[in-house]
Design a protein around this motif. Structure first.
Motif, PDB file in Angstrom:
ATOM      1  N   UNK A  99      41.346 141.432  29.813  1.00  0.00           N
ATOM      2  CA  UNK A  99      41.113 142.763  29.252  1.00  0.00           C
ATOM      3  C   UNK A  99      42.284 143.694  29.563  1.00  0.00           C
ATOM      4  N   UNK A 100      42.826 143.610  30.775  1.00  0.00           N
ATOM      5  CA  UNK A 100      43.979 144.448  31.118  1.00  0.00           C
ATOM      6  C   UNK A 100      45.200 144.075  30.283  1.00  0.00           C
ATOM      7  N   UNK A 101      45.376 142.777  30.038  1.00  0.00           N
ATOM      8  CA  UNK A 101      46.495 142.340  29.201  1.00  0.00           C
ATOM      9  C   UNK A 101      46.334 142.804  27.753  1.00  0.00           C
ATOM     10  N   UNK A 102      45.081 142.861  27.282  1.00  0.00           N
ATOM     11  CA  UNK A 102      44.832 143.346  25.916  1.00  0.00           C
ATOM     12  C   UNK A 102      45.261 144.803  25.793  1.00  0.00           C
ATOM     13  N   UNK A 103      44.894 145.623  26.791  1.00  0.00           N
ATOM     14  CA  UNK A 103      45.279 147.033  26.766  1.00  0.00           C
ATOM     15  C   UNK A 103      46.801 147.165  26.759  1.00  0.00           C
ATOM     16  N   UNK A 104      47.490 146.391  27.589  1.00  0.00           N
ATOM     17  CA  UNK A 104      48.962 146.449  27.645  1.00  0.00           C
ATOM     18  C   UNK A 104      49.570 145.984  26.329  1.00  0.00           C
ATOM     19  N   UNK A 105      48.996 144.947  25.730  1.00  0.00           N
ATOM     20  CA  UNK A 105      49.522 144.412  24.472  1.00  0.00           C
ATOM     21  C   UNK A 105      49.390 145.439  23.349  1.00  0.00           C
ATOM     22  N   UNK A 106      48.234 146.077  23.255  1.00  0.00           N
ATOM     23  CA  UNK A 106      48.009 147.039  22.164  1.00  0.00           C
ATOM     24  C   UNK A 106      48.898 148.264  22.329  1.00  0.00           C
ATOM     25  N   UNK A 107      48.934 148.821  23.541  1.00  0.00           N
ATOM     26  CA  UNK A 107      49.717 150.043  23.771  1.00  0.00           C
ATOM     27  C   UNK A 107      51.206 149.790  23.691  1.00  0.00           C
ATOM     28  N   UNK A 108      51.629 148.527  23.764  1.00  0.00           N
ATOM     29  CA  UNK A 108      53.048 148.205  23.655  1.00  0.00           C
ATOM     30  C   UNK A 108      53.620 148.478  22.277  1.00  0.00           C
TER      31      UNK A 108
END
Length: 402
Positions: free
Chosen positions: A43-52
């Motif tokens: 879930x944390x990686x998803x947030x980082x991926x989207x905001x990137x």
């Protein structure tokens, strides 16, 4: 002047073990997609991926009530605008194909267009507790029915000495007698095995009864704290109130109007006219369990509420069928319940009615005769066991005039 980055929209196709994320621009251009594990680190990686890719406008998530429930909670806590994306229709899926990346991009496109989307339930408050408890209660109720059916089935083919012991007993008496029985002997003998199984099933039935009673107590406690006025409505008890709250969700603001609530619980009238016939019928969509709860309220009122009985009699004289009358009543009940959920107001205090009647030395029977109601109905109103705001005002005016 600082350059503003264009906003992006994300779509997520959720599964039990993995979630596939796709990101598009505000013009619909595909920017990238990737698969992540459905765990906390994922879930944390998803947030980082989207905001990137830039500032996030909205995120469309499939299955916010199942595989995507925790992901939706995480994204909401990060202050993203999360939208629940409905499954595309079969014709569109046949034309465009199906895969995890395609589904994720379609979810993002639906969020961008604002089609096939809805506000997901928050699932982080007291209503979520009600939902979990109701799920346990439903399974316990089904198991209890199955145990009773199995006991009756075994007794049908049991030896006559066993059948004679429990013939003619009520269900409660039969279960108590079976539980108190002391079967002995070799289980290899059919009569002994039958007696042993019947006792064990009776013990299981008692445990299930205890479990259901405990759940009901917990549901009642939650409702008393978080929705104390909902059960003031005539015909609404713990079971109905908890189901309707579960249907609405913790974030009741997602249901923006009474018409939307009526559609949600499956009581919104839709046209069903043909030729010279002009009529409406109830929608068969919405939450069917909530529709069942509304139906129960209508049945209770048709049997016990004086206003409803008067209304039913008048509509019958107008030529309406029972189904048409119940359709009208369901919509009325839905309107009343929606108003109570969104703008709770307590029932009028009925305790003063009894005190006022006794102060004027008026017997319950005399008051009931003059008002043309049953004494038991009047007594229940005085004790606050039933709610009828119109009759409360009528009774209070009658007492003041005497």
């Amino acid at each position: 002047m600082a350059k503003q980055h264009p906003k992006v929209i994300a779509g997520i196709d959720t599964h039990a073990d993995t979630h596939h994320v796709a990101v598009i621009s505000e013009t619909g251009r595909h920017l990238g997609d990737k698969e992540f594990l459905a765990v906390g680190s994922g879930y944390r990686q998803i947030v980082e991926f989207i905001t990137g890719f830039g500032p996030v406008s909205s995120i469309g998530v499939e299955g916010t009530g199942s595989y995507g429930a925790e992901l939706a909670r995480v994204l909401s806590r990060e202050h993203f605008w999360v939208l629940e994306v409905m499954r595309p229709n079969r014709q569109e899926r046949r034309l465009r194909g199906k895969s995890d990346p395609l589904d994720a991009y379609q979810a993002a496109e639906a969020a961008l267009a604002g089609s096939r989307v809805a506000t997901p339930k928050a699932r982080d408050g007291a209503v979520e507790s009600l939902r979990v408890l109701r799920a346990e209660r439903n399974s316990a109720m089904r198991a209890r029915v199955a145990v009773m059916a199995q006991i009756k089935s075994i007794l049908v083919s049991a030896p006559e000495p066993i059948r004679a012991k429990y013939r003619g007993l009520s269900r409660v008496a039969m279960m108590s007698a079976l539980e108190k029985s002391r079967p002995i002997g070799d289980p290899a003998e059919p009569p002994n095995a039958t007696a042993i199984v019947l006792k064990r099933l009776a013990v299981r039935y008692r445990h299930l009864n205890t479990e259901v009673a405990l759940i009901d107590t917990e549901l009642d406690a939650i409702l008393t704290i978080h929705a104390p006025t909902l059960r003031d409505i005539q015909g609404v008890g713990t079971d109905v109130a908890s189901q309707l709250l579960v249907t609405v969700g913790d974030n009741s603001e997602r249901v923006t109007s009474e018409a939307r609530f009526a559609a949600l619980v499956g009581v919104a009238p839709i046209p069903a006219a043909s030729g010279k016939t002009t009529r409406h019928r109830l929608s068969r969509g919405g939450d069917r369990q909530a529709n069942k709860a509304i139906h129960r309220v209508v049945l209770v009122r048709m049997m016990s509420d004086s206003r409803t009985k008067t209304y039913v009699a008048r509509r019958r004289q107008e030529g309406k069928t029972t189904k048409e009358i119940m359709r009208c009543l369901k919509r009325y009940v839905a309107r009343e319940i929606y108003d109570q959920i969104m703008h709770p107001h307590p029932a009028p205090f009925a305790g003063q009615l009894r005190a006022l009647r006794k102060a004027k030395n008026i017997t319950l029977q005399a008051a009931a005769d003059d008002l043309r109601v049953w004494p038991t109905a009047l007594s229940r109103l005085e004790r606050g066991l039933t709610r009828d705001d119109n009759f409360h005002k009528r009774y209070e005016s009658w007492l003041n005039d005497h």
